[in-house]
Each structure stands twice: as structure tokens, then as C-alpha cells.
Design a protein around this motif. Structure first.
Motif, PDB file in Angstrom:
ATOM      1  N   HIS A   1       1.039  -1.317  -0.117  1.00  0.00           N
ATOM      2  CA  HIS A   1      -0.500  -0.291  -0.045  1.00  0.00           C
ATOM      3  C   HIS A   1       0.575   1.408  -0.117  1.00  0.00           C
ATOM      4  N   ARG A   2       2.273   1.119  -0.013  1.00  0.00           N
ATOM      5  CA  ARG A   2       3.147   2.483  -0.328  1.00  0.00           C
ATOM      6  C   ARG A   2       2.450   3.330  -1.222  1.00  0.00           C
ATOM      7  N   LEU A   3       2.926   4.602  -0.792  1.00  0.00           N
ATOM      8  CA  LEU A   3       2.825   5.808  -2.150  1.00  0.00           C
ATOM      9  C   LEU A   3       3.779   6.034  -3.242  1.00  0.00           C
ATOM     10  N   PRO A   4       3.861   6.036  -4.346  1.00  0.00           N
ATOM     11  CA  PRO A   4       4.996   6.566  -5.221  1.00  0.00           C
ATOM     12  C   PRO A   4       6.179   6.980  -4.614  1.00  0.00           C
ATOM     13  N   GLU A   5       6.022   8.233  -3.792  1.00  0.00           N
ATOM     14  CA  GLU A   5       7.599   8.462  -3.060  1.00  0.00           C
ATOM     15  C   GLU A   5       7.725   7.175  -1.986  1.00  0.00           C
ATOM     16  N   ALA A   6       7.437   6.234  -1.274  1.00  0.00           N
ATOM     17  CA  ALA A   6       7.955   5.839  -0.991  1.00  0.00           C
ATOM     18  C   ALA A   6       9.213   4.518  -1.804  1.00  0.00           C
ATOM     19  N   THR A   7      10.745   5.444  -2.319  1.00  0.00           N
ATOM     20  CA  THR A   7      11.181   4.684  -3.336  1.00  0.00           C
ATOM     21  C   THR A   7      12.102   3.722  -2.599  1.00  0.00           C
ATOM     22  N   GLY A   8      12.656   4.048  -1.700  1.00  0.00           N
ATOM     23  CA  GLY A   8      13.547   3.174  -0.686  1.00  0.00           C
ATOM     24  C   GLY A   8      14.304   3.767   0.389  1.00  0.00           C
ATOM     25  N   HIS A   9      14.641   2.544   1.357  1.00  0.00           N
ATOM     26  CA  HIS A   9      15.351   2.527   2.882  1.00  0.00           C
ATOM     27  C   HIS A   9      15.903   3.914   3.690  1.00  0.00           C
ATOM     28  N   ASP A  10      16.296   4.382   2.260  1.00  0.00           N
ATOM     29  CA  ASP A  10      17.208   5.338   2.809  1.00  0.00           C
ATOM     30  C   ASP A  10      16.578   7.440   2.059  1.00  0.00           C
ATOM     31  N   LEU A  11      14.979   6.553   1.635  1.00  0.00           N
ATOM     32  CA  LEU A  11      14.802   7.766   1.418  1.00  0.00           C
ATOM     33  C   LEU A  11      15.082   8.763   3.004  1.00  0.00           C
ATOM     34  N   ARG A  12      15.596  10.010   2.949  1.00  0.00           N
ATOM     35  CA  ARG A  12      15.389  10.806   4.218  1.00  0.00           C
ATOM     36  C   ARG A  12      13.652  11.355   4.430  1.00  0.00           C
ATOM     37  N   VAL A  13      12.735  10.906   5.361  1.00  0.00           N
ATOM     38  CA  VAL A  13      11.724  11.290   5.366  1.00  0.00           C
ATOM     39  C   VAL A  13      11.579  12.727   6.809  1.00  0.00           C
ATOM     40  N   VAL A  14      10.808  13.012   6.739  1.00  0.00           N
ATOM     41  CA  VAL A  14      11.065  14.909   7.619  1.00  0.00           C
ATOM     42  C   VAL A  14       9.544  14.841   8.487  1.00  0.00           C
ATOM     43  N   VAL A  15       8.886  14.099   9.441  1.00  0.00           N
ATOM     44  CA  VAL A  15       7.373  13.981   9.961  1.00  0.00           C
ATOM     45  C   VAL A  15       7.485  15.126  10.358  1.00  0.00           C
TER      46      VAL A  15
END
Length: 130
Positions: free
Chosen positions: A73-87
Motif C-alpha cells: 500500500h506504499r505511495l510512489p514517494e516511498a522509493t527506498g529505505h534510504d529516503l530522508r523523511v521529515v515527519v
């Protein structure tokens, strides 16, 4: 059985596992494409205060499903484990727990915004009015 952990102790423990980011640094990282801002605030807060332009809105109860790079159910932006996400949450508390949850999914660069949306707005950074 061990003593229960209070929320203040839990937040301190969680936050010691990664480096949080200040509003201006988060803005610059998002502007350069070095980070994905993810707004987990519920709809009533977004309707009341507005949103950060360009931030991906994923309410807290869907966060792990939408950002797990291996999830169905991932979004297209969830490209990999190295993605820098700022919650981003409203004041920077729930976002700490959310960032820690993303770490457990392997998103090792996940962090959260110090002071949340309220600090972003107070810093004079862009906000789209409701």
C-alpha cells in the motif's frame, strides 16, 4: 515485570536514536529535494492552520503502510529505505513516535520536525492558508 515508562521518558529515549531537524533546515532540505516532508496532522488541524506547500499528507494511522518501501500500500514517494523523511505533526511530539516507527521499518534516515507545524509557521516559513 518492569516499571511502566512515562511518555516523557519514552520521548527522550526515542529522540536519542536519531537527530531531529529544525524548521529552517527542513525547509532547505525539502526545497533541494534532499528530504520528503510528511504531514501527519489530522484533517481538522490542517483545515484550521493550513498546510506546508509540497508536504505529503499522510495521516498518522496510515503512515507505516504508505511509507514502507516494501509494502503493498506504499505511495510512489516511498522509493527506498534510504529516503530522508521529515515527519511533521502539530507541535513535535507525535512526530517523534512516528519517526521511531519508521526507523523500525528500516527507514533509517527518518526524523521529525522540532516544534512541528507550529514552529514551522512561527519561523515564517511558507504555509498555504486553509
Amino acid at each position: 515485570m518492569s516499571e511502566p515508562t512515562g511518555i516523557d521518558t519514552l520521548l527522550e529515549r526515542v529522540r536519542s536514536g536519531y537527530r531531529r531537524i529544525a524548521p529552517r533546515a527542513a525547509y532547505e532540505a525539502a526545497e533541494t529535494g534532499a528530504a520528503l516532508l510528511v504531514d501527519i496532522r489530522y484533517a481538522a488541524l490542517r483545515e484550521r492552520d493550513g498546510v506546508i506547500p509540497g508536504a505529503l499528507v499522510v495521516e498518522r494511522n496510515e503512515l507505516e503502510w504508505r511509507l514502507d518501501p516494501q509494502g503493498s500500500h506504499r505511495l510512489p514517494e516511498a522509493t527506498g529505505h534510504d529516503l530522508r523523511v521529515v515527519v511533521v505533526c502539530d507541535e513535535g511530539y507525535a512526530s517523534s513516535l512516528a519517526a521511531e516507527s519508521l526507523h523500525r521499518l528500516g527507514l533509517y534516515r527518518a526524523t521529525d520536525l522540532i516544534g512541528g507545524f507550529q514552529a514551522w509557521r512561527a519561523a515564517g516559513l511558507p504555509v498555504t492558508a486553509p
